[in-house]
Design a protein around this motif. Structure first.
Motif, PDB file in Angstrom:
ATOM      1  N   LYS A 175      -9.531  -7.886  -4.662  1.00 51.03           N
ATOM      2  CA  LYS A 175      -8.916  -7.077  -5.717  1.00 51.03           C
ATOM      3  C   LYS A 175      -8.390  -5.750  -5.169  1.00 51.03           C
ATOM      4  N   GLN A 176      -9.124  -5.164  -4.238  1.00 53.60           N
ATOM      5  CA  GLN A 176      -8.663  -3.926  -3.620  1.00 53.60           C
ATOM      6  C   GLN A 176      -7.360  -4.153  -2.852  1.00 53.60           C
ATOM      7  N   ALA A 177      -7.268  -5.312  -2.175  1.00 53.93           N
ATOM      8  CA  ALA A 177      -6.041  -5.634  -1.442  1.00 53.93           C
ATOM      9  C   ALA A 177      -4.872  -5.795  -2.409  1.00 53.93           C
ATOM     10  N   LEU A 178      -5.112  -6.442  -3.542  1.00 48.90           N
ATOM     11  CA  LEU A 178      -4.055  -6.599  -4.538  1.00 48.90           C
ATOM     12  C   LEU A 178      -3.637  -5.251  -5.108  1.00 48.90           C
ATOM     13  N   MET A 179      -4.597  -4.368  -5.307  1.00 53.59           N
ATOM     14  CA  MET A 179      -4.257  -3.042  -5.825  1.00 53.59           C
ATOM     15  C   MET A 179      -3.393  -2.265  -4.833  1.00 53.59           C
ATOM     16  N   ARG A 180      -3.705  -2.403  -3.527  1.00 50.80           N
ATOM     17  CA  ARG A 180      -2.871  -1.735  -2.529  1.00 50.80           C
ATOM     18  C   ARG A 180      -1.453  -2.302  -2.542  1.00 50.80           C
ATOM     19  N   LEU A 181      -1.345  -3.621  -2.686  1.00 50.61           N
ATOM     20  CA  LEU A 181      -0.019  -4.226  -2.770  1.00 50.61           C
ATOM     21  C   LEU A 181       0.719  -3.756  -4.023  1.00 50.61           C
ATOM     22  N   ARG A 182      -0.009  -3.606  -5.113  1.00 47.04           N
ATOM     23  CA  ARG A 182       0.597  -3.104  -6.352  1.00 47.04           C
ATOM     24  C   ARG A 182       1.127  -1.691  -6.162  1.00 47.04           C
ATOM     25  N   ASP A 183       0.296  -0.828  -5.569  1.00 43.95           N
ATOM     26  CA  ASP A 183       0.650   0.584  -5.459  1.00 43.95           C
ATOM     27  C   ASP A 183       1.635   0.865  -4.332  1.00 43.95           C
ATOM     28  N   GLU A 184       1.519   0.123  -3.212  1.00 46.08           N
ATOM     29  CA  GLU A 184       2.339   0.421  -2.039  1.00 46.08           C
ATOM     30  C   GLU A 184       3.574  -0.463  -1.913  1.00 46.08           C
ATOM     31  N   GLU A 185       3.510  -1.671  -2.449  1.00 44.40           N
ATOM     32  CA  GLU A 185       4.624  -2.609  -2.286  1.00 44.40           C
ATOM     33  C   GLU A 185       5.252  -3.038  -3.605  1.00 44.40           C
ATOM     34  N   GLY A 186       4.713  -2.559  -4.715  1.00 38.96           N
ATOM     35  CA  GLY A 186       5.299  -2.886  -6.012  1.00 38.96           C
ATOM     36  C   GLY A 186       4.955  -4.262  -6.536  1.00 38.96           C
ATOM     37  N   LEU A 187       3.838  -4.825  -6.086  1.00 44.94           N
ATOM     38  CA  LEU A 187       3.411  -6.132  -6.597  1.00 44.94           C
ATOM     39  C   LEU A 187       3.235  -6.076  -8.108  1.00 44.94           C
TER      40      LEU A 187
END
Length: 295
Positions: free
Chosen positions: A27-39
């Motif tokens: 979940k932390q990895a997904l949050m980083r993708l959301r915040d940094e890559e616009g997932l």
């Protein structure tokens, strides 16, 4: 009769700390993708929908349909010395036919394709031969299909076999040269080719031969795929270019001299490929340099 229980109760003996950590890390990895890559949620939904369509079309388990997303991490023999994390190939079947060494990989009398003589040695990290190692071998036919996957009339054991290395750790067998292939069922699913192209990949896999090496001195069996140097499909491999590391590539040489062809009993040009497996055993050093064959 309805049984009432405390809905807030979780049996502490059922809690798996490792599962808790992994889910939280994911979940932390997904949050980083959301915040940094616009997932976005729509991104995840689109990926899940495509995987579901592949699963429905192929009948494969959903986890198998998702293999292109993680194969590079766990499959492919890693550096060719230490074993991979043993992601079993979906194209593997147990119970292959034993061959002589040198031998001929079981195939149909009219097997299409360019003949290939594959040979090499299986060595430990000190360069000593692993005599009596069991080498499982299989690959796709000239049309890209693996025997036994579909009801296409091809014998289940076609282009599948195993042999045992000699006292010098040598092996040799004759087969047909693998070619780049695309799974026809997966390729026909709407959106697969477009999804591959969107991330700079082809729908095809580069030509390769699957091997498994079993020997009592190995820490665990080595499983991986050996590719061919210069294959233009490797950089755009459907499951990822990093799976075909340079140390897992064999040089393939075309032989077209008529006298040479006749001496080997072939009807036309043939290829040879040599590849040495240098594998970590219980007594091998932690690292080993894979030496190139002399030119």
């Amino acid at each position: 009769m309805t049984t009432h229980a405390d809905p807030s109760y979780v049996d502490p003996t059922m809690i798996n700390p490792r599962a808790v950590r992994l889910v939280e890390a994911f979940k932390q990895a997904l949050m980083r993708l959301r915040d940094e890559e616009g997932l976005t949620f729509d991104d995840l939904k689109a990926a899940a929908d495509l995987l579901q369509r592949v699963q429905t079309a192929t009948g494969a388990p959903l986890a198998l349909a998702a293999m292109p997303l993680y194969s590079e991490l766990f499959q492919g023999g890693q550096d060719g010395y230490t074993p991979s994390d043993d992601v079993e190939s979906p194209t593997y079947f147990p119970g292959s036919q034993r061959m002589d060494n040198p031998g001929i990989l079981p195939m149909r009398e009219d097997e299409p394709g360019t003949p290939l003589i594959a040979s090499g040695r299986i060595l430990d990290g000190h360069g000593q031969p692993l005599a009596g190692a069991k080498l499982e071998i299989y690959h796709a036919a000239d049309n890209g299909n693996y025997s036994g996957l579909y009801d296409d009339g091809v014998p289940k054991g076609n282009l599948r076999g195993h042999l045992f290395t000699d006292a010098d750790g040598r092996y040799a067998f004759t087969t047909i040269s693998p070619v780049a292939y695309v799974d026809p069922v997966t390729a026909a699913v709407e959106g697969v080719a477009e999804a591959a192209a969107a991330i700079g990949r082809s729908s095809y896999r580069p030509a390769h031969i699957h091997y498994e090496v079993h020997h009592p001195d190995l820490i665990r069996p080595w499983r991986g795929e050996v590719y061919f140097t210069g294959d233009p499909v490797i950089p755009v491999d459907f499951v990822g270019p990093n799976i075909a590391q340079p140390v897992l590539q064999a040089d393939s040489v075309l032989h077209d001299d008529p006298a040479d062809i006749a001496a080997h009993g072939f009807d036309g040009p043939y290829r040879t490929a040599e590849f040495d497996f240098i594998l970590k055993t219980r007594t091998s050093p932690e690292t080993a340099t894979v030496k190139k064959r002399p030119a």
